[in-house]
Motif scaffolding. Structure first.
Motif, PDB file in Angstrom:
ATOM      1  N   ILE A   1     -20.625 -23.158  -0.319  1.00 55.78           N
ATOM      2  CA  ILE A   1     -19.301 -23.082  -1.096  1.00 55.78           C
ATOM      3  C   ILE A   1     -18.380 -23.849   0.014  1.00 55.78           C
ATOM      4  N   LEU A   2     -17.835 -24.947  -0.518  1.00 55.13           N
ATOM      5  CA  LEU A   2     -16.827 -25.695   0.366  1.00 55.13           C
ATOM      6  C   LEU A   2     -15.730 -25.035   0.787  1.00 55.13           C
ATOM      7  N   PRO A   3     -15.124 -24.882   1.936  1.00 58.66           N
ATOM      8  CA  PRO A   3     -13.879 -24.088   2.284  1.00 58.66           C
ATOM      9  C   PRO A   3     -12.506 -25.080   1.926  1.00 58.66           C
ATOM     10  N   HIS A   4     -12.545 -25.476   0.854  1.00 59.04           N
ATOM     11  CA  HIS A   4     -11.507 -26.516   0.381  1.00 59.04           C
ATOM     12  C   HIS A   4     -10.395 -25.690  -0.586  1.00 59.04           C
ATOM     13  N   ARG A   5     -10.588 -24.492  -0.890  1.00 58.87           N
ATOM     14  CA  ARG A   5      -9.677 -24.145  -1.739  1.00 58.87           C
ATOM     15  C   ARG A   5      -9.055 -22.725  -1.081  1.00 58.87           C
ATOM     16  N   ARG A   6      -7.606 -22.755  -1.292  1.00 61.91           N
ATOM     17  CA  ARG A   6      -6.952 -21.385  -0.687  1.00 61.91           C
ATOM     18  C   ARG A   6      -7.613 -20.395  -1.285  1.00 61.91           C
ATOM     19  N   TRP A   7      -7.466 -19.323  -0.276  1.00 65.42           N
ATOM     20  CA  TRP A   7      -8.303 -17.997  -0.556  1.00 65.42           C
ATOM     21  C   TRP A   7      -7.850 -17.380  -1.989  1.00 65.42           C
ATOM     22  N   HIS A   8      -6.586 -17.503  -2.213  1.00 67.40           N
ATOM     23  CA  HIS A   8      -5.927 -16.563  -3.273  1.00 67.40           C
ATOM     24  C   HIS A   8      -5.581 -17.600  -4.424  1.00 67.40           C
ATOM     25  N   GLU A   9      -6.367 -18.797  -4.515  1.00 72.53           N
ATOM     26  CA  GLU A   9      -6.369 -19.853  -5.544  1.00 72.53           C
ATOM     27  C   GLU A   9      -7.598 -20.339  -5.906  1.00 72.53           C
ATOM     28  N   GLY A  10      -8.541 -19.406  -5.804  1.00 72.75           N
ATOM     29  CA  GLY A  10     -10.090 -19.721  -6.229  1.00 72.75           C
ATOM     30  C   GLY A  10     -11.068 -19.594  -5.175  1.00 72.75           C
ATOM     31  N   GLY A  11     -10.605 -19.443  -3.988  1.00 78.00           N
ATOM     32  CA  GLY A  11     -11.576 -19.373  -2.859  1.00 78.00           C
ATOM     33  C   GLY A  11     -12.284 -17.945  -2.743  1.00 78.00           C
ATOM     34  N   ARG A  12     -11.421 -16.980  -2.908  1.00 77.96           N
ATOM     35  CA  ARG A  12     -12.156 -15.554  -3.024  1.00 77.96           C
ATOM     36  C   ARG A  12     -13.026 -15.473  -4.324  1.00 77.96           C
ATOM     37  N   SER A  13     -12.548 -15.799  -5.380  1.00 85.42           N
ATOM     38  CA  SER A  13     -13.503 -15.788  -6.562  1.00 85.42           C
ATOM     39  C   SER A  13     -14.814 -16.358  -6.711  1.00 85.42           C
ATOM     40  N   ALA A  14     -14.933 -17.484  -5.898  1.00 85.42           N
ATOM     41  CA  ALA A  14     -16.120 -18.335  -5.594  1.00 85.42           C
ATOM     42  C   ALA A  14     -17.167 -17.386  -4.892  1.00 85.42           C
ATOM     43  N   TRP A  15     -16.704 -16.526  -4.021  1.00 80.93           N
ATOM     44  CA  TRP A  15     -17.738 -15.752  -3.243  1.00 80.93           C
ATOM     45  C   TRP A  15     -18.083 -14.608  -3.809  1.00 80.93           C
ATOM     46  N   THR A  16     -17.049 -13.906  -4.656  1.00 81.11           N
ATOM     47  CA  THR A  16     -17.745 -12.801  -5.183  1.00 81.11           C
ATOM     48  C   THR A  16     -18.453 -13.071  -6.420  1.00 81.11           C
ATOM     49  N   ARG A  17     -18.094 -14.203  -7.008  1.00 82.70           N
ATOM     50  CA  ARG A  17     -19.001 -14.702  -8.251  1.00 82.70           C
ATOM     51  C   ARG A  17     -20.253 -15.060  -7.730  1.00 82.70           C
ATOM     52  N   ALA A  18     -20.457 -15.661  -6.598  1.00 77.39           N
ATOM     53  CA  ALA A  18     -21.722 -15.937  -6.049  1.00 77.39           C
ATOM     54  C   ALA A  18     -22.740 -14.801  -5.816  1.00 77.39           C
ATOM     55  N   GLU A  19     -22.399 -13.645  -5.393  1.00 78.89           N
ATOM     56  CA  GLU A  19     -22.673 -12.283  -5.297  1.00 78.89           C
ATOM     57  C   GLU A  19     -23.224 -11.862  -6.820  1.00 78.89           C
ATOM     58  N   GLU A  20     -22.392 -11.972  -7.782  1.00 73.01           N
ATOM     59  CA  GLU A  20     -22.550 -11.609  -8.778  1.00 73.01           C
ATOM     60  C   GLU A  20     -23.708 -12.389  -9.625  1.00 73.01           C
ATOM     61  N   LEU A  21     -23.833 -13.701  -9.222  1.00 72.58           N
ATOM     62  CA  LEU A  21     -24.953 -14.300  -9.761  1.00 72.58           C
ATOM     63  C   LEU A  21     -26.188 -14.366  -9.208  1.00 72.58           C
ATOM     64  N   GLY A  22     -26.350 -13.473  -8.251  1.00 69.53           N
ATOM     65  CA  GLY A  22     -27.714 -13.236  -7.190  1.00 69.53           C
ATOM     66  C   GLY A  22     -28.197 -14.137  -6.561  1.00 69.53           C
ATOM     67  N   PHE A  23     -27.038 -15.032  -6.186  1.00 70.36           N
ATOM     68  CA  PHE A  23     -27.919 -15.840  -4.994  1.00 70.36           C
ATOM     69  C   PHE A  23     -28.109 -15.097  -3.756  1.00 70.36           C
ATOM     70  N   HIS A  24     -28.985 -15.712  -3.071  1.00 70.45           N
ATOM     71  CA  HIS A  24     -29.731 -15.120  -1.964  1.00 70.45           C
ATOM     72  C   HIS A  24     -28.626 -15.050  -0.681  1.00 70.45           C
ATOM     73  N   THR A  25     -27.987 -16.287  -0.615  1.00 72.95           N
ATOM     74  CA  THR A  25     -26.898 -16.595   0.636  1.00 72.95           C
ATOM     75  C   THR A  25     -25.849 -17.394   0.048  1.00 72.95           C
ATOM     76  N   ALA A  26     -25.028 -17.401   0.634  1.00 70.56           N
ATOM     77  CA  ALA A  26     -23.802 -18.222   0.355  1.00 70.56           C
ATOM     78  C   ALA A  26     -23.206 -18.714   1.621  1.00 70.56           C
ATOM     79  N   TYR A  27     -23.526 -19.855   1.911  1.00 72.11           N
ATOM     80  CA  TYR A  27     -23.215 -20.522   3.048  1.00 72.11           C
ATOM     81  C   TYR A  27     -21.725 -21.529   2.975  1.00 72.11           C
ATOM     82  N   THR A  28     -21.323 -22.032   4.104  1.00 69.67           N
ATOM     83  CA  THR A  28     -20.147 -22.914   3.993  1.00 69.67           C
ATOM     84  C   THR A  28     -20.313 -23.842   5.129  1.00 69.67           C
ATOM     85  N   TYR A  29     -19.805 -25.012   4.926  1.00 72.90           N
ATOM     86  CA  TYR A  29     -19.886 -26.125   5.948  1.00 72.90           C
ATOM     87  C   TYR A  29     -18.907 -25.665   7.004  1.00 72.90           C
TER      88      TYR A  29
END
Length: 300
Positions: A9-37
């Motif tokens: 997940i690239l760190p290009h979005r403000r946390w409260h404007e889509g940043g947070r939701s990507a990380w929580t959704r990654a967990e919901e989708l069952g990914f093993h790991t969520a990395y960032t650059y």
């Protein structure tokens, strides 16, 4: 061995404007790991928003419970082992021991000169990387470290209580050259590649596949020469940088076919980029989510 599917997940979005939701959704989708650059800026994203990797991962750790988190990858370009070790130990603590450090020698992009230095030559990057990894390994496993190196030193650097993960959090070492592969064999719990960069623009998917086969062979030879069992190392392919480009993400079937070939080749983890509209990582969100939810079961 089953194939793990992870995302970056690239760190290009403000946390409260889509940043947070990507990380929580990654967990919901069952990914093993969520990395960032772990960059200060990156390529076509240079003139837009871009946030720091460690604070982003710390925030992600606070809103997730199960998914592993990591950098892909951290480099010596703007990091020092002493300060990085303290941040990693803190991040490992906040996450409850869910952190993997992807680490590489770094390149010649914006990070290489952001601190005002001249870009290092390939030999200088390799020299620094070797010293960086060895010292960081000590800093994450010993309570107090004193070391005088050519590039990096530590004077009674204390890292109590150490990592939650013992003896330290895992390293995923990005490398394709002989010196980097030795570091992966000596210090890594996993090895990372993006393929052969020389083939990205003009190569064919089959040429890229054979190049990756060759890299796996060199890794196995290096492990054998250093007394390491190559099967102990995870083999991670960060996708999106081979001649296939985004084609494997065009459909579930296309991805399963793509992933199956690399699983048979010996890779244990594939990493796909979280969709970024109007970029090289543009992917239809519904297809991406279907891949995340259905592909692992089909790959076994």
């Amino acid at each position: 061995m089953s194939l793990r599917l992870s995302t970056v997940i690239l760190p290009h979005r403000r946390w409260h404007e889509g940043g947070r939701s990507a990380w929580t959704r990654a967990e919901e989708l069952g990914f093993h790991t969520a990395y960032t650059y772990d960059h200060l800026s990156w390529r076509t994203f240079r003139d837009g928003p871009w946030f720091g990797a460690v604070p982003t991962l710390t925030a992600a750790a606070s809103v997730t419970d199960r998914i592993r988190l990591g950098t892909l990858v951290t480099s010596p370009n703007f990091r020092h082992p002493v300060t990085l070790a303290k941040e990693l130990i803190s991040l490992d603590d906040v996450s409850g021991g869910r952190v993997t450090l992807g680490i590489g020698a770094g390149g010649t992009g914006f990070d290489a000169t952001a601190l005002g230095q001249e870009p290092w030559t390939p030999r200088e990057r390799a020299d620094r990387f070797a010293e960086f990894v060895a010292l960081l390994d000590r800093l994450l496993t010993e309570d107090s470290v004193t070391s005088e190196g050519e590039f990096y030193s530590a004077g009674e650097a204390r890292n109590i209580p150490g990592c939650v993960q013992r003896p330290r959090l895992p390293f995923a070492v990005a490398a394709t050259g002989p010196r980097g592969l030795k570091l992966a064999a000596r210090h890594g719990q996993a090895w990372v590649t993006t393929g052969d960069p020389k083939l990205y623009e003009t190569g064919t998917p089959e040429q890229s596949f054979e190049a990756l086969r060759g890299q796996l062979g060199k890794l196995a030879d290096t492990c054998a020469a250093t007394g390491r069992d190559a099967s102990e190392l995870g083999k991670v392919l960060l996708t999106g940088f081979t001649p296939d480009r985004s084609r494997p993400l065009e459909s579930l079937d296309a991805f399963v076919d793509f992933a199956g070939r690399y699983q048979e080749l010996g890779f244990t983890e594939l990493v796909i980029h979280w969709p970024v509209p109007d970029s090289v990582f543009a992917t239809e969100e519904k297809v991406f989510e279907r891949i995340a939810m259905e592909a692992p079961a089909q790959l076994g």
